[in-house]
Design an enzyme around this catalytic site. Structure first.
Site, PDB file in Angstrom:
ATOM      1  N   TRP A   1      20.855  17.291  75.589  1.00 13.68           N
ATOM      2  CA  TRP A   1      20.181  16.012  74.570  1.00 13.68           C
ATOM      3  C   TRP A   1      20.378  14.354  75.411  1.00 13.68           C
ATOM      4  O   TRP A   1      18.787  13.983  75.552  1.00 13.68           O
ATOM      5  CB  TRP A   1      21.833  14.850  74.428  1.00 13.68           C
TER       6      TRP A   1
ATOM      7  N   ASP B   1      24.993   7.207  74.828  1.00 10.74           N
ATOM      8  CA  ASP B   1      24.240   8.187  73.186  1.00 10.74           C
ATOM      9  C   ASP B   1      26.261   8.543  73.486  1.00 10.74           C
ATOM     10  O   ASP B   1      26.626   9.960  73.783  1.00 10.74           O
ATOM     11  CB  ASP B   1      23.918   9.360  74.143  1.00 10.74           C
TER      12      ASP B   1
ATOM     13  N   LYS C   1      28.657  13.426  63.166  1.00  7.10           N
ATOM     14  CA  LYS C   1      29.961  13.457  63.512  1.00  7.10           C
ATOM     15  C   LYS C   1      31.208  13.075  63.264  1.00  7.10           C
ATOM     16  O   LYS C   1      31.528  13.265  62.449  1.00  7.10           O
ATOM     17  CB  LYS C   1      29.659  14.072  65.082  1.00  7.10           C
TER      18      LYS C   1
HETATM   19  N1  PLP Z   1      23.090  12.877  71.290  1.00  9.11           N
HETATM   20  C1  PLP Z   1      24.015  13.719  71.152  1.00  9.11           C
HETATM   21  C2  PLP Z   1      25.096  13.763  72.348  1.00  9.11           C
HETATM   22  C3  PLP Z   1      24.199  14.684  70.370  1.00  9.11           C
HETATM   23  O1  PLP Z   1      25.125  15.245  70.063  1.00  9.11           O
HETATM   24  C4  PLP Z   1      22.548  14.773  69.268  1.00  9.11           C
HETATM   25  C5  PLP Z   1      22.646  15.853  67.593  1.00  9.11           C
HETATM   26  O2  PLP Z   1      23.608  16.902  67.941  1.00  9.11           O
HETATM   27  C6  PLP Z   1      21.619  14.382  69.529  1.00  9.11           C
HETATM   28  C7  PLP Z   1      21.950  13.392  70.582  1.00  9.11           C
HETATM   29  C8  PLP Z   1      20.611  14.698  68.456  1.00  9.11           C
HETATM   30  O3  PLP Z   1      20.522  13.980  67.316  1.00  9.11           O
HETATM   31  P1  PLP Z   1      19.890  13.741  65.560  1.00  9.11           P
HETATM   32  O4  PLP Z   1      19.660  14.920  65.634  1.00  9.11           O
HETATM   33  O5  PLP Z   1      20.460  12.562  64.846  1.00  9.11           O
HETATM   34  O6  PLP Z   1      18.567  13.265  65.996  1.00  9.11           O
END
Ligand code: PLP
Length: 355
Positions: A99, A166, A190
């Site tokens: 991520w 994030d 989550k």
């Molecule tokens: N950041 C983290 C730490 C994540 O765990 C996730 C998805 O699991 C994301 C970003 C991406 O999220 P989204 O699917 O809502 O775009």
């Protein structure tokens, strides 16, 4: 049989959240209408939005000067919205996994990106330390919990630059010192609500410093000024989020969540360390309390599929590890009851006895 839900996201929500959301799908706020069919501008839904934002401020103890908005687009949309709104010349990023790497890729479209440290050399099994964040950056971006690799930064870092985090997979799992952050974002799926809404907390004086024109929908100011109602917000996930927030408050707030989460993680890591079949993949000091990653020890590797089947026979779902780590990942979000963690531990013990 009620399943034991270890999915990484979308993932387990409190029974309170599910029950109340289901009831509102039938009859929302005694309107004789489903939440699925009411205007987001109805006074009943505006009250939901207001209460959810107020509860986030209360539970996270946000100081004055911070705004809470609910946006669409997932946490992934924030990978570009953050640099769009905050990056003039240069930003610093910590590369702690998939991520973070995706966030870095987007930021490069807007300016210079200084990746101050990366744990890619060891397949992201640790959180880099001892790096320096240059003082001339517009912000420093971190991913507090690395959902795929199971590492976590469980402290509020002291840096001179604006701090952007994030927190998609560990928000509300510990009290934070919000004043250390200029922007926090988290996909809901989550620790908050079903997928479809993203929470953004922003210090308003961090905005307005870039020269580029920002498209209306990607400009945080648009959503702050219109109380997250510039366009139609994701009504149902926001309603569910409010239920989760009420549940957190009733449980004793975020400190109570942290206590429970730590206990759940501790008993599972203890079993992983004790059991001859398994080993954790992350260095002990950086182990996440949200996503517990483990694999079979080399001499038992061929038993991996068999353990998955065995666990499934006990009602355990969602423990297959992400393909980039392999093995297993047990996600222990806030709604995870200790009894489910104990079922997993018992399964590990029983499987060990059989081999
Ligand atoms: N950041 C983290 C730490 C994540 O765990 C996730 C998805 O699991 C994301 C970003 C991406 O999220 P989204 O699917 O809502 O775009």
């Amino acid at each position: 049989m009620k399943k034991h839900n270890f999915y990484a996201g979308p993932s387990i929500l409190s029974e309170f959240t599910i029950k109340n959301t289901a009831a509102a799908v039938e009859n929302f706020a005694d309107m004789g209408l489903s939440i699925l069919e009411v205007s987001h501008r109805s006074k009943e839904f505006v009250a939901v939005m207001d209460e959810a934002r107020a509860l986030i401020k209360e539970l996270l103890d946000l100081p004055a000067g911070y705004e809470v908005v609910f946006l669409g687009g997932g946490a992934s949309m924030q990978f570009c919205m953050v640099p769009y709104n905050l990056l003039s010349k240069k930003a610093a990023y910590l590369d702690t996994g998939t991520w973070a790497s995706k966030a870095i890729k987007e930021a490069k479209l807007f300016g210079e990106v200084d990746v101050v440290a990366s744990s890619k050399d060891k397949n992201y099994t640790y959180i880099p330390k001892g790096y320096t964040v240059p003082e001339d950056v517009d912000y420093f971006h971190i991913t507090t919990n690395n959902t795929i690799y199971g590492t976590e930064i469980r402290e509020d870092l002291d840096v001179k630059a604006r701090l952007v985090a994030d927190m998609s997979s560990d928000i509300f799992s510990r009290p934070i010192d919000a004043s250390k952050y200029d922007l926090i974002y988290a996909g809901a799926q989550k620790n908050l609500a079903p997928a479809g809404v993203t929470l953004v907390i922003v210090r308003t004086d961090a905005l307005g410093h870039v020269d580029r024109p920002i498209p209306t929908m990607l400009n945080y100011k648009t959503h702050i000024e219109k109380d997250s109602m510039f366009n139609t917000p994701p009504v149902l996930p926001i309603y569910s989020a409010l239920q989760t927030l009420k549940w957190y408050k009733a449980q004793g707030g975020i400190a109570a969540m942290e206590k429970k989460d730590k206990e759940n993680a501790a008993i599972l890591y203890d079993e992983i360390d004790r059991n001859k079949l398994f080993r954790g993949t992350v260095v002990p000091e950086d182990r996440s309390i949200m996503n517990v990653c483990f694999v079979m020890n080399d001499e038992y590797k061929e038993l991996e599929g068999e353990f998955n089947t065995f666990a499934a026979s006990k009602g355990i779902v969602g423990i297959k590890g992400h393909r980039s780590v392999g093995g297993f990942r047990a996600s222990l979000y806030n709604a995870m009851p200790k009894s489910s963690v104990e079922v997993l531990i018992d399964a590990m013990k029983e499987f060990e006895k059989q081999h």
